[in-house]
Each structure stands twice: as C-alpha cells, then as structure tokens.
Motif scaffolding. Sequence first.
Motif, mmCIF file in Angstrom:
data_model
loop_
_atom_site.group_PDB
_atom_site.id
_atom_site.type_symbol
_atom_site.label_atom_id
_atom_site.label_comp_id
_atom_site.label_asym_id
_atom_site.label_seq_id
_atom_site.Cartn_x
_atom_site.Cartn_y
_atom_site.Cartn_z
ATOM 1 N N TRP A 9 -9.967 5.875 -1.048
ATOM 2 C CA TRP A 9 -8.687 4.637 -0.794
ATOM 3 C C TRP A 9 -8.641 3.653 -0.170
ATOM 4 O O TRP A 9 -8.279 2.559 -0.546
ATOM 5 C CB TRP A 9 -7.415 5.788 -0.654
ATOM 6 C CG TRP A 9 -7.241 6.714 -1.806
ATOM 7 C CD1 TRP A 9 -7.633 6.982 -3.139
ATOM 8 C CD2 TRP A 9 -6.708 7.980 -1.282
ATOM 9 N NE1 TRP A 9 -7.498 8.255 -3.461
ATOM 10 C CE2 TRP A 9 -7.102 9.156 -2.555
ATOM 11 C CE3 TRP A 9 -6.063 8.626 -0.175
ATOM 12 C CZ2 TRP A 9 -6.497 10.431 -2.492
ATOM 13 C CZ3 TRP A 9 -5.736 10.112 -0.007
ATOM 14 C CH2 TRP A 9 -5.844 10.964 -1.404
ATOM 15 N N HIS A 10 -9.305 3.754 0.816
ATOM 16 C CA HIS A 10 -9.709 2.402 1.631
ATOM 17 C C HIS A 10 -10.812 1.752 1.046
ATOM 18 O O HIS A 10 -10.370 0.441 0.651
ATOM 19 C CB HIS A 10 -10.392 2.860 3.201
ATOM 20 C CG HIS A 10 -10.694 1.751 4.074
ATOM 21 N ND1 HIS A 10 -9.891 0.600 4.180
ATOM 22 C CD2 HIS A 10 -11.817 1.340 4.683
ATOM 23 C CE1 HIS A 10 -10.545 -0.317 4.963
ATOM 24 N NE2 HIS A 10 -11.363 0.218 5.361
ATOM 25 N N GLN A 63 -3.577 3.018 5.461
ATOM 26 C CA GLN A 63 -4.336 2.124 4.898
ATOM 27 C C GLN A 63 -4.123 0.873 5.310
ATOM 28 O O GLN A 63 -5.316 -0.083 5.698
ATOM 29 C CB GLN A 63 -4.214 2.379 3.551
ATOM 30 C CG GLN A 63 -4.595 3.455 2.795
ATOM 31 C CD GLN A 63 -6.030 3.894 2.700
ATOM 32 O OE1 GLN A 63 -6.730 2.821 2.901
ATOM 33 N NE2 GLN A 63 -6.387 5.099 2.701
ATOM 34 N N HIS A 67 -12.106 8.064 9.799
ATOM 35 C CA HIS A 67 -11.241 6.913 9.610
ATOM 36 C C HIS A 67 -10.054 7.111 10.383
ATOM 37 O O HIS A 67 -9.055 6.210 10.511
ATOM 38 C CB HIS A 67 -10.998 6.713 8.158
ATOM 39 C CG HIS A 67 -11.865 6.682 7.158
ATOM 40 N ND1 HIS A 67 -12.532 7.418 6.522
ATOM 41 C CD2 HIS A 67 -12.378 5.358 6.835
ATOM 42 C CE1 HIS A 67 -13.498 6.794 5.898
ATOM 43 N NE2 HIS A 67 -13.355 5.535 5.778
ATOM 44 N N THR A 105 -8.697 -0.015 -1.954
ATOM 45 C CA THR A 105 -7.958 -1.164 -1.326
ATOM 46 C C THR A 105 -8.710 -2.495 -1.022
ATOM 47 O O THR A 105 -8.447 -3.649 -1.472
ATOM 48 C CB THR A 105 -7.181 -0.660 -0.222
ATOM 49 O OG1 THR A 105 -6.588 0.321 -0.459
ATOM 50 C CG2 THR A 105 -6.244 -1.715 0.479
ATOM 51 N N GLY A 121 0.148 4.725 3.306
ATOM 52 C CA GLY A 121 -0.296 3.560 3.301
ATOM 53 C C GLY A 121 -0.216 2.775 4.419
ATOM 54 O O GLY A 121 -0.926 1.688 4.743
ATOM 55 N N ILE A 168 -9.046 9.629 2.289
ATOM 56 C CA ILE A 168 -8.649 8.391 2.707
ATOM 57 C C ILE A 168 -9.693 7.029 2.719
ATOM 58 O O ILE A 168 -9.587 6.136 2.386
ATOM 59 C CB ILE A 168 -8.547 8.515 4.470
ATOM 60 C CG1 ILE A 168 -7.319 9.720 4.478
ATOM 61 C CG2 ILE A 168 -8.077 7.653 5.108
ATOM 62 C CD1 ILE A 168 -6.227 9.389 4.178
ATOM 63 N N CYS A 219 0.752 -1.243 0.157
ATOM 64 C CA CYS A 219 0.178 -0.023 0.078
ATOM 65 C C CYS A 219 1.001 1.320 0.266
ATOM 66 O O CYS A 219 1.565 1.428 1.083
ATOM 67 C CB CYS A 219 -1.093 -0.018 1.223
ATOM 68 S SG CYS A 219 -2.119 -1.423 1.314
ATOM 69 N N TYR A 248 -3.974 3.535 -6.141
ATOM 70 C CA TYR A 248 -5.293 4.091 -5.659
ATOM 71 C C TYR A 248 -5.729 5.054 -6.585
ATOM 72 O O TYR A 248 -5.020 5.500 -7.425
ATOM 73 C CB TYR A 248 -5.176 5.134 -4.407
ATOM 74 C CG TYR A 248 -4.401 4.557 -3.036
ATOM 75 C CD1 TYR A 248 -4.902 3.292 -2.451
ATOM 76 C CD2 TYR A 248 -3.284 5.051 -3.059
ATOM 77 C CE1 TYR A 248 -3.920 2.819 -1.275
ATOM 78 C CE2 TYR A 248 -2.295 4.560 -2.011
ATOM 79 C CZ TYR A 248 -2.828 3.541 -0.942
ATOM 80 O OH TYR A 248 -2.185 2.965 0.067
#
Length: 249
Positions: free
Chosen positions: A79-80, A106, A176, A83, A103, A76, A30, A61
């Motif tokens: 991108w989570h 993440q 997050h 993933t 990352g 965030i 990540c 991402y």
Amino acid sequence: MSQAHYFDTPQGRRIAYHKSGGAGPCLVFCGGLKSDMEGTKAVHLEAWAKARGLAFLRFDYSGHGESSGAFEDGCIGDWHEDTLAILEAVTEGPLCVVGSSMGGWQALLLARAIPRRIKGLVTIAAAPDFTEDGYWANFTDAQKAELEAVGHVALPSDYMEPYIITKRMIEDGRTHLVLRDRLELPFPVRFLQGTADTAVSVATAVRLLEHSEGPDIRLNLVKDADHRFSDAVCLTLIEEAVADVIAAA
C-alpha cells in the motif's frame, strides 16, 4: 457521482482514484485499513478542498474499494508502493497529506520517502506500527501458532467483518516500522485523536507525538470522539487542522 479513474502501478496493481484540479499544495487523503475513498472523511474533505480551489486526491489501495486485488493479499509495503505510485503519476509539486488510522502510518511513510514534497501533514487516529504493536504484541500463543501453520488469523472488528491478518502482513510490517528509528517531520503537523477510540489508544497518539521530531508538531485530543472521527464536530476539526498546516507551511 463522478466515475473513478484508474492507474496501473509498476507492480501491476490497478489503483482507482478521484483527482480534482486546483491550487497547491494538493491535498492527499490516505484512508484506513479496509476503508475506501468513498468514506465520509475523504468525500467531505474533497468538497471542502474544491470550495477553496485546492487540488485534491483520494484513492483506494490495492485490495480496497474499486482497486484491483484482494485485501488478504496486501500488506503495508504494497500500500506504500501504491501511494507513492499514484502520487508520482497524477500529482506534482507540494503536498498536504491527510492520513486516517492506517493511512496515518502511510502518511508517515511518505514523510520518510518524499519529505521535500510534503508541506503539511494531518493524521486522524494514526495507527503507526499497528501490525507489530497492536496485532503481534497481543496475539495469543494459539494465534501465533495458527499464523505460522495456516498463514493467517481472523480478528474481529468493531466496524465491519473480521480482518484476515496474514503472516505476510506481520512480517512486511516489521520492515516499515516508523516508531523505532528517528522520525523527522520538518513541516507543520497536526495529530488528531479521540479519547473514546477503541481501535487506537491515546497512549499511541502520545507515543507518536513524543517520538516525532520537528519544529511545529501538535496533538489535539478530542474528548469522547471515537475511531470514526466523522461527526460534524470532528469533520470541522479536520478542516481546521488542514487549513492550519497549509497556512503555516
């Protein structure tokens, strides 16, 4: 160089990735904020994994590298989602997650979302909660007013062009955060941190160590290593950390 593959997420974002087959656990890299899957650490670790017959995944991402979208539109949480979506689509079984800078955040979000799949975790200059504790906490009153009025501010970077930080990124980041509530990491964990890092402080690494709960968590401080953590010595330390968590899992 091999061509990237692409996957469309349920949210409609096209994610570019490279996946090599092999034994498990699958190593997942990540990357950091505004980094991409062609970075030194990602490519080096892929070659290391292939030489040992281990499955490996690196990806961009949305808004990064070869994936769709603009960086300024992401956050965030997006991108989570990226993933989680790529892991569900192209991997199966146990994972060893390696997260660099953003990352690392993440990777910690993955630990919270899919703990049963993760058999080991390595972070490199992890930057958990940086939107709140790094950006927002250090914004001047003028920057906060600009964020509210314009919707974004531009921040200088030691490594590339300025970062455009949006109001959405700040507000989404607050949903997050991982250092406010219990953070259970019930698998081998190795945090790597350079003492000459100007982007992520040693204090952040120590805070993460102290906040995390688990049976096998270690922090390795490397004197004079910077945020890139990608010279020959640091790359070897990453290899050793990954091998260590796989062996201990």
